[in-house]
Design a protein around this motif. Structure first.
Motif, PDB file in Angstrom:
ATOM      1  N   ILE A  76      47.522  14.270  14.378  1.00 34.56           N
ATOM      2  CA  ILE A  76      47.495  15.341  15.379  1.00 34.56           C
ATOM      3  C   ILE A  76      46.267  16.225  15.184  1.00 34.56           C
ATOM      4  O   ILE A  76      45.559  16.567  16.138  1.00 34.56           O
ATOM      5  CB  ILE A  76      48.777  16.189  15.296  1.00 34.56           C
ATOM      6  CG1 ILE A  76      49.986  15.377  15.783  1.00 34.56           C
ATOM      7  CG2 ILE A  76      48.649  17.466  16.136  1.00 34.56           C
ATOM      8  CD1 ILE A  76      51.322  16.049  15.519  1.00 34.56           C
ATOM      9  N   ALA A  77      45.993  16.587  13.927  1.00 36.92           N
ATOM     10  CA  ALA A  77      44.870  17.473  13.630  1.00 36.92           C
ATOM     11  C   ALA A  77      43.541  16.834  14.000  1.00 36.92           C
ATOM     12  O   ALA A  77      42.676  17.474  14.627  1.00 36.92           O
ATOM     13  CB  ALA A  77      44.885  17.847  12.149  1.00 36.92           C
ATOM     14  N   LEU A  78      43.340  15.563  13.634  1.00 37.25           N
ATOM     15  CA  LEU A  78      42.061  14.913  13.903  1.00 37.25           C
ATOM     16  C   LEU A  78      41.849  14.683  15.399  1.00 37.25           C
ATOM     17  O   LEU A  78      40.721  14.808  15.908  1.00 37.25           O
ATOM     18  CB  LEU A  78      41.977  13.586  13.146  1.00 37.25           C
ATOM     19  CG  LEU A  78      41.874  13.715  11.618  1.00 37.25           C
ATOM     20  CD1 LEU A  78      41.851  12.338  10.961  1.00 37.25           C
ATOM     21  CD2 LEU A  78      40.629  14.510  11.227  1.00 37.25           C
ATOM     22  N   ILE A  79      42.906  14.370  16.122  1.00 37.72           N
ATOM     23  CA  ILE A  79      42.772  14.214  17.582  1.00 37.72           C
ATOM     24  C   ILE A  79      42.434  15.558  18.214  1.00 37.72           C
ATOM     25  O   ILE A  79      41.588  15.645  19.115  1.00 37.72           O
ATOM     26  CB  ILE A  79      44.062  13.629  18.182  1.00 37.72           C
ATOM     27  CG1 ILE A  79      44.215  12.163  17.762  1.00 37.72           C
ATOM     28  CG2 ILE A  79      44.054  13.738  19.702  1.00 37.72           C
ATOM     29  CD1 ILE A  79      45.510  11.514  18.208  1.00 37.72           C
ATOM     30  N   VAL A  81      40.844  17.995  16.725  1.00 37.12           N
ATOM     31  CA  VAL A  81      39.437  18.248  16.365  1.00 37.12           C
ATOM     32  C   VAL A  81      38.515  17.548  17.347  1.00 37.12           C
ATOM     33  O   VAL A  81      37.541  18.124  17.848  1.00 37.12           O
ATOM     34  CB  VAL A  81      39.145  17.770  14.923  1.00 37.12           C
ATOM     35  CG1 VAL A  81      37.640  17.731  14.667  1.00 37.12           C
ATOM     36  CG2 VAL A  81      39.804  18.691  13.913  1.00 37.12           C
ATOM     37  N   ASN A  82      38.823  16.283  17.639  1.00 41.39           N
ATOM     38  CA  ASN A  82      38.004  15.494  18.562  1.00 41.39           C
ATOM     39  C   ASN A  82      37.995  16.095  19.962  1.00 41.39           C
ATOM     40  O   ASN A  82      37.011  15.964  20.703  1.00 41.39           O
ATOM     41  CB  ASN A  82      38.521  14.054  18.613  1.00 41.39           C
ATOM     42  CG  ASN A  82      37.557  13.111  19.297  1.00 41.39           C
ATOM     43  OD1 ASN A  82      36.362  13.104  19.003  1.00 41.39           O
ATOM     44  ND2 ASN A  82      38.057  12.319  20.234  1.00 41.39           N
ATOM     45  N   GLU A  83      39.092  16.766  20.327  1.00 43.59           N
ATOM     46  CA  GLU A  83      39.191  17.405  21.645  1.00 43.59           C
ATOM     47  C   GLU A  83      38.593  18.807  21.649  1.00 43.59           C
ATOM     48  O   GLU A  83      38.577  19.463  22.682  1.00 43.59           O
ATOM     49  CB  GLU A  83      40.670  17.478  22.072  1.00 43.59           C
ATOM     50  CG  GLU A  83      41.352  16.144  22.277  1.00 43.59           C
ATOM     51  CD  GLU A  83      40.846  15.421  23.507  1.00 43.59           C
ATOM     52  OE1 GLU A  83      40.439  16.101  24.478  1.00 43.59           O
ATOM     53  OE2 GLU A  83      40.837  14.175  23.502  1.00 43.59           O
ATOM     54  N   GLY A  84      38.123  19.262  20.489  1.00 46.11           N
ATOM     55  CA  GLY A  84      37.534  20.599  20.405  1.00 46.11           C
ATOM     56  C   GLY A  84      38.551  21.716  20.316  1.00 46.11           C
ATOM     57  O   GLY A  84      38.208  22.893  20.506  1.00 46.11           O
ATOM     58  N   VAL A  89      44.227  23.107  15.721  1.00 43.37           N
ATOM     59  CA  VAL A  89      44.207  22.459  14.406  1.00 43.37           C
ATOM     60  C   VAL A  89      44.620  23.452  13.330  1.00 43.37           C
ATOM     61  O   VAL A  89      45.534  23.186  12.527  1.00 43.37           O
ATOM     62  CB  VAL A  89      42.805  21.904  14.090  1.00 43.37           C
ATOM     63  CG1 VAL A  89      42.786  21.299  12.691  1.00 43.37           C
ATOM     64  CG2 VAL A  89      42.399  20.868  15.121  1.00 43.37           C
ATOM     65  N   ARG A  90      43.931  24.585  13.281  1.00 42.05           N
ATOM     66  CA  ARG A  90      44.231  25.576  12.239  1.00 42.05           C
ATOM     67  C   ARG A  90      45.658  26.102  12.375  1.00 42.05           C
ATOM     68  O   ARG A  90      46.366  26.282  11.378  1.00 42.05           O
ATOM     69  CB  ARG A  90      43.211  26.718  12.299  1.00 42.05           C
ATOM     70  CG  ARG A  90      41.818  26.308  11.843  1.00 42.05           C
ATOM     71  CD  ARG A  90      40.900  27.506  11.722  1.00 42.05           C
ATOM     72  NE  ARG A  90      40.487  28.014  13.018  1.00 42.05           N
ATOM     73  CZ  ARG A  90      39.332  27.717  13.617  1.00 42.05           C
ATOM     74  NH1 ARG A  90      38.475  26.891  13.022  1.00 42.05           N
ATOM     75  NH2 ARG A  90      39.023  28.222  14.796  1.00 42.05           N
ATOM     76  N   GLY A  91      46.103  26.322  13.608  1.00 44.87           N
ATOM     77  CA  GLY A  91      47.453  26.830  13.815  1.00 44.87           C
ATOM     78  C   GLY A  91      48.522  25.857  13.369  1.00 44.87           C
ATOM     79  O   GLY A  91      49.503  26.242  12.721  1.00 44.87           O
ATOM     80  N   VAL A 282      41.513  17.210   6.248  1.00 48.60           N
ATOM     81  CA  VAL A 282      41.164  17.338   7.669  1.00 48.60           C
ATOM     82  C   VAL A 282      39.785  17.972   7.826  1.00 48.60           C
ATOM     83  O   VAL A 282      38.962  17.528   8.638  1.00 48.60           O
ATOM     84  CB  VAL A 282      42.223  18.171   8.417  1.00 48.60           C
ATOM     85  CG1 VAL A 282      41.735  18.539   9.818  1.00 48.60           C
ATOM     86  CG2 VAL A 282      43.531  17.403   8.523  1.00 48.60           C
ATOM     87  N   ALA A 283      39.511  19.012   7.033  1.00 48.32           N
ATOM     88  CA  ALA A 283      38.221  19.703   7.119  1.00 48.32           C
ATOM     89  C   ALA A 283      37.065  18.761   6.790  1.00 48.32           C
ATOM     90  O   ALA A 283      36.029  18.769   7.467  1.00 48.32           O
ATOM     91  CB  ALA A 283      38.212  20.912   6.186  1.00 48.32           C
ATOM     92  N   LEU A 284      37.219  17.939   5.766  1.00 51.95           N
ATOM     93  CA  LEU A 284      36.147  17.016   5.383  1.00 51.95           C
ATOM     94  C   LEU A 284      36.022  15.857   6.373  1.00 51.95           C
ATOM     95  O   LEU A 284      34.903  15.459   6.737  1.00 51.95           O
ATOM     96  CB  LEU A 284      36.392  16.490   3.965  1.00 51.95           C
ATOM     97  CG  LEU A 284      36.300  17.539   2.841  1.00 51.95           C
ATOM     98  CD1 LEU A 284      36.622  16.903   1.495  1.00 51.95           C
ATOM     99  CD2 LEU A 284      34.914  18.175   2.803  1.00 51.95           C
ATOM    100  N   LEU A 285      37.148  15.313   6.818  1.00 49.58           N
ATOM    101  CA  LEU A 285      37.109  14.210   7.779  1.00 49.58           C
ATOM    102  C   LEU A 285      36.580  14.657   9.135  1.00 49.58           C
ATOM    103  O   LEU A 285      36.044  13.843   9.899  1.00 49.58           O
ATOM    104  CB  LEU A 285      38.514  13.609   7.950  1.00 49.58           C
ATOM    105  CG  LEU A 285      39.054  12.801   6.769  1.00 49.58           C
ATOM    106  CD1 LEU A 285      40.514  12.431   6.991  1.00 49.58           C
ATOM    107  CD2 LEU A 285      38.213  11.540   6.545  1.00 49.58           C
ATOM    108  N   SER A 286      36.715  15.939   9.438  1.00 53.55           N
ATOM    109  CA  SER A 286      36.248  16.456  10.732  1.00 53.55           C
ATOM    110  C   SER A 286      34.736  16.288  10.898  1.00 53.55           C
ATOM    111  O   SER A 286      34.224  16.277  12.024  1.00 53.55           O
ATOM    112  CB  SER A 286      36.622  17.930  10.889  1.00 53.55           C
ATOM    113  OG  SER A 286      35.844  18.757  10.036  1.00 53.55           O
ATOM    114  N   TRP A 287      33.995  16.153   9.785  1.00 53.45           N
ATOM    115  CA  TRP A 287      32.549  15.975   9.871  1.00 53.45           C
ATOM    116  C   TRP A 287      32.184  14.635  10.510  1.00 53.45           C
ATOM    117  O   TRP A 287      31.051  14.436  10.949  1.00 53.45           O
ATOM    118  CB  TRP A 287      31.912  16.113   8.487  1.00 53.45           C
ATOM    119  CG  TRP A 287      31.791  17.559   8.079  1.00 53.45           C
ATOM    120  CD1 TRP A 287      32.763  18.338   7.520  1.00 53.45           C
ATOM    121  CD2 TRP A 287      30.646  18.396   8.231  1.00 53.45           C
ATOM    122  NE1 TRP A 287      32.300  19.625   7.315  1.00 53.45           N
ATOM    123  CE2 TRP A 287      30.996  19.685   7.729  1.00 53.45           C
ATOM    124  CE3 TRP A 287      29.361  18.190   8.730  1.00 53.45           C
ATOM    125  CZ2 TRP A 287      30.102  20.755   7.741  1.00 53.45           C
ATOM    126  CZ3 TRP A 287      28.471  19.255   8.730  1.00 53.45           C
ATOM    127  CH2 TRP A 287      28.838  20.518   8.242  1.00 53.45           C
TER     128      TRP A 287
END
Length: 345
Positions: A76-79, A81-84, A89-91, A282-287
């Motif tokens: 859920i978080a990575l998707i 992130v991809n959607e901006g 994500v943080r919530g 999640v923070a590292l993979l978001s790169w």
């Protein structure tokens, strides 16, 4: 009975995917269906990792449990992130930690009543949570002024994430090994699946979860607007609860069977895992997609810190009761009201 219901409701996933691609459903309906479909999927992922642990041993089993047990939240978080949708994500991540501490643990204590918790393990989790919250202040405080998603904060998030993951690797051997062993002991009457069957179920459930999570995130903004709720509230409360479905159900059922210590282990270990493993991961993979800064809002930091202190005080002597469970649930209600009132950033 519960297991049969969960197995039956797995049919919601293919139904939701089919309706998404072949029917013109309102996005609010899609959001509700996707949220409901994630619950049995989260349970299946947890079930498969536990059965796999029977064959791989507690060390690898614990790693599988930590990794795939948090798969719905990670996907859920990575998707998002991809959607901006950085606030989503943080919530959802901060809400996941808080719901484990107050909602899951509180419901488990209400279901289980009087009993003893493992103070050593509990305070280990509290310590990890407190350490993570302090580190979150490093990228969060600068984000309270100006753009919280500016590149400099994403860069500042990198060392914070690395430190958290190092700490996680340093303490996970004991906590996850113990968690896996307790799980096996409590479910010893259930014959383990074969390793091949466990890994196949794990792979299929994770793949389907990715599709359902994409539908959930894609319909979140419209759902929030239609029902008059902020995106932050929907992500920090509704999405966080859905993503934690395996821990929610598992802790309550185990507590109801009288396994209070195990129920506490599930809730507290899961909260700590999200804070020191899932969030930095999640923070590292978001790169790979779009760099994410861990610039949590003041209300999120306050809710995290307050939940940790409150839960520690309620459970300081390591004993549980329905009254204490009710106190934790009341604390969660306060957080939910606060999240509702603050709205989006």
């Amino acid at each position: 009975m519960v297991r049969k219901i969960l197995f039956a409701t797995l049919a919601l996933a293919p139904l939701t995917i089919a309706l998404h691609y072949f029917a013109d459903l309102p996005e609010t309906t899609e959001f509700v269906l996707a949220a409901l479909a994630l619950i049995p999927l989260a349970w299946l992922i947890g079930e498969a990792t536990e059965h796999a642990a029977e064959h791989t041993g507690p060390g690898i089993g614990g790693f599988l449990n930590a990794t795939f047990g948090n798969a719905p939240e990670l996907i859920i978080a990575l998707i998002a992130v991809n959607e901006g949708l950085t606030e989503v994500v943080r919530g959802s991540l901060s809400g996941s930690v808080i719901s484990n501490l107050l909602l899951v643990l509180g419901a488990a204590l209400v279901a289980g009543g009087r009993g003893d918790l493992d103070r050593y393990s509990s305070f280990l989790s509290f310590g990890l949570l407190a350490f993570a919250t302090v580190l979150f202040l490093i990228p969060s405080i600068p984000g309270w002024e100006g753009d919280p998603d500016r590149h400099s904060l994403a860069v500042l998030t990198i060392p914070v994430s690395i430190v958290l993951l190092v700490v996680y690797l340093g303490v996970t051997w004991y906590s996850l090994r113990r968690h896996s062993a307790l799980h096996v002991a409590s479910d010893e009457e259930i014959r383990a699946w074969s390793l091949k069957r466990s890994l196949l179920a794990l792979a299929l459930a994770t793949a389907v979860t990715a599709l359902i999570a994409e539908i959930l995130v894609g319909s979140l903004e419209v759902f929030a607007h239609k029902v008059g709720l902020s995106e932050f509230f929907v992500s920090a409360v509704i999405v966080a609860i859905v993503g934690n479905a395996a821990e929610h159900g598992g802790a309550v059922v185990v507590a109801f069977r009288g396994k209070i210590a195990l129920a506490g282990e599930i809730a507290l270990s899961s909260a700590a895992q999200v804070a020191v493993f899932l969030i930095p991961a999640v923070a590292l993979l978001s790169w790979l997609l779009d760099p994410l800064s861990l610039s949590f809002r003041p209300i999120e930091i306050a809710a995290l810190a307050g939940s940790i202190v409150y839960t520690t005080l309620v459970l300081f002597d390591g004993r549980s009761s329905r009254l204490r469970g009710g106190m934790l649930l009341s604390g969660y209600a306060v957080v939910v009201v606060a999240f509702f009132l603050v709205g989006d950033r």
